[in-house]
Write a protein that holds these residues in place. Structure first.
Motif, short mmCIF file in Angstrom:
data_model
loop_
_atom_site.label_atom_id
_atom_site.label_comp_id
_atom_site.label_asym_id
_atom_site.label_seq_id
_atom_site.Cartn_x
_atom_site.Cartn_y
_atom_site.Cartn_z
N ILE A 126 33.11 -14.49 100.74
CA ILE A 126 33.51 -13.86 99.77
C ILE A 126 32.86 -13.19 98.72
CG2 ILE A 126 35.36 -14.36 97.95
CD1 ILE A 126 36.72 -16.41 99.97
N GLU A 127 31.67 -13.97 98.37
CA GLU A 127 30.57 -13.31 97.59
C GLU A 127 30.23 -12.13 97.99
OE1 GLU A 127 27.84 -16.46 96.99
OE2 GLU A 127 28.85 -17.64 95.48
N ARG A 128 30.07 -11.97 99.18
CA ARG A 128 29.28 -10.57 99.95
C ARG A 128 30.65 -9.71 99.89
NH1 ARG A 128 25.98 -7.75 103.03
NH2 ARG A 128 26.86 -6.51 104.71
N TRP A 129 31.92 -10.02 100.06
CA TRP A 129 32.98 -8.99 99.79
C TRP A 129 32.94 -8.52 98.37
CZ3 TRP A 129 37.15 -12.32 103.15
CH2 TRP A 129 36.88 -12.17 104.29
N GLU A 130 32.90 -9.39 97.44
CA GLU A 130 33.06 -9.22 96.11
C GLU A 130 31.90 -8.08 95.74
OE1 GLU A 130 35.29 -13.29 94.48
OE2 GLU A 130 32.92 -12.88 94.32
N LYS A 131 30.46 -8.35 96.28
CA LYS A 131 29.66 -7.48 95.89
C LYS A 131 29.77 -6.08 96.34
CE LYS A 131 24.51 -6.97 96.21
NZ LYS A 131 23.38 -7.76 96.95
N ILE A 132 30.51 -5.87 97.71
CA ILE A 132 30.59 -4.74 98.38
C ILE A 132 31.59 -4.01 97.37
CG2 ILE A 132 32.01 -3.63 100.19
CD1 ILE A 132 30.32 -6.04 102.14
N VAL A 133 32.68 -4.53 97.00
CA VAL A 133 33.70 -3.61 96.31
C VAL A 133 33.13 -3.27 94.82
CG1 VAL A 133 35.49 -4.46 97.56
CG2 VAL A 133 34.79 -5.92 95.43
N LYS A 134 32.54 -4.19 94.12
CA LYS A 134 31.83 -4.01 93.08
C LYS A 134 31.13 -2.82 93.20
CE LYS A 134 29.30 -6.05 89.21
NZ LYS A 134 28.07 -5.20 89.12
N GLU A 135 30.15 -2.79 93.89
CA GLU A 135 29.02 -1.65 94.10
C GLU A 135 29.83 -0.31 94.55
OE1 GLU A 135 26.29 -2.97 97.08
OE2 GLU A 135 25.18 -4.24 95.74
N ALA A 136 31.01 -0.59 95.18
CA ALA A 136 31.84 0.80 95.45
C ALA A 136 32.64 1.31 94.29
CB ALA A 136 32.84 0.54 96.82
N ALA A 137 33.07 0.33 93.61
CA ALA A 137 33.65 0.72 92.25
C ALA A 137 32.80 1.32 91.27
CB ALA A 137 34.38 -0.52 91.91
#
Length: 250
Positions: A126-137
């Motif tokens: 989940i931490e990896r997923w959150e990092k992916i969406v943060k960087e994409a945002a």
């Protein structure tokens, strides 16, 4: 210009401070200096161009230069529910779905999901997923970072659907039957600020049992045109259609 999300609300005369991973990105990766400018987005989605005033050993302090006035968000809230797919397909959905304006991502354990959720690896995943969406945002100049939930069961997903104004299920059998009106009807009737949850199956699609459960829970099945789309393509198709209809055509 780089964009960073601040966890606090803006308070006049209070210093704007960036620490942690974003501090590392500004100082070590971007090698930015004092007096350079970056975008920041506050918790209430207010955003501004800021100037780096000081850089210390663990923090960057900024000041407001100019507030942003243009909107970057879809006029409706779109949540994407994806049956757990193989490999890195879910991460692709998260990244590209964020770029296209999704508000929330809800993975779920589907009957035909080959990948099974490992609770032992849940926190790191989940931490990896959150990092992916943060960087994409940040890359796509969003005003919010989409929420990513831990995988739900189909029953939990149906329960979560009660929070939404509209609920759709992309179903390949509807596409084969030529159904082409339900997505269009939703886009024609949904109002600014309302919410929609769209459900997509994994490879192999949703089972008949799942479809019946979703229909009983108030979800409307829909086709996405005459071609059968991959599990990672279908959510991006829907988000693109929503953007075209509600941002370009209105």
């Amino acid at each position: 210009m780089q964009r960073y999300f601040i966890e606090d609300l803006y308070r006049e005369n209070d210093p704007i401070t960036i620490t942690g991973d974003d501090y590392h990105h500004i100082v070590r990766v971007m090698r930015m200096k004092e007096q350079e400018e970056v975008f920041v987005v506050f918790k209430d989605q207010a955003s501004a161009i800021t100037c780096i005033e000081t850089i210390t050993s663990d923090a960057v302090k900024l000041s407001i230069v100019q507030w942003e006035t243009s909107t970057k968000e879809l006029p409706i809230k779109v949540s994407i529910a994806s049956g757990l797919p193989k490999g890195d397909k879910l991460e692709l959905i998260f990244q590209k779905g964020t770029e296209l304006g999704a508000t929330q991502f809800i993975p779920f354990n589907a009957d035909r999901s080959i990948v099974k959720w490992d609770e032992k690896k849940a926190k790191k995943k989940i931490e990896r997923w959150e990092k992916i969406v943060k960087e994409a945002a940040e890359q796509s100049h969003r005003l919010l970072v989409p929420d990513v939930s831990a995988p739900l069961s189909i029953k939990q997903l149906i329960q979560a659907g009660s929070q939404f104004d509209y609920k759709l299920v992309a179903y390949e059998e509807e596409a084969r039957a030529g159904e082409k009106g339900n997505l269009s009807k939703m886009l024609s009737s949904i109002g600014n600020g309302q919410s929609v949850l769209v459900v997509f199956g994994p490879e192999g699609g949703l089972s008949e049992k799942e479809i019946e459960m979703l229909r009983s829970g108030g979800f409307l099945t829909c086709g996405l045109g005459p071609r059968i789309l991959r599990t990672e393509t279908a959510p991006l198709y829907v988000l693109s259609a929503i953007s075209y209809q509600l941002e370009l055509m209105r």
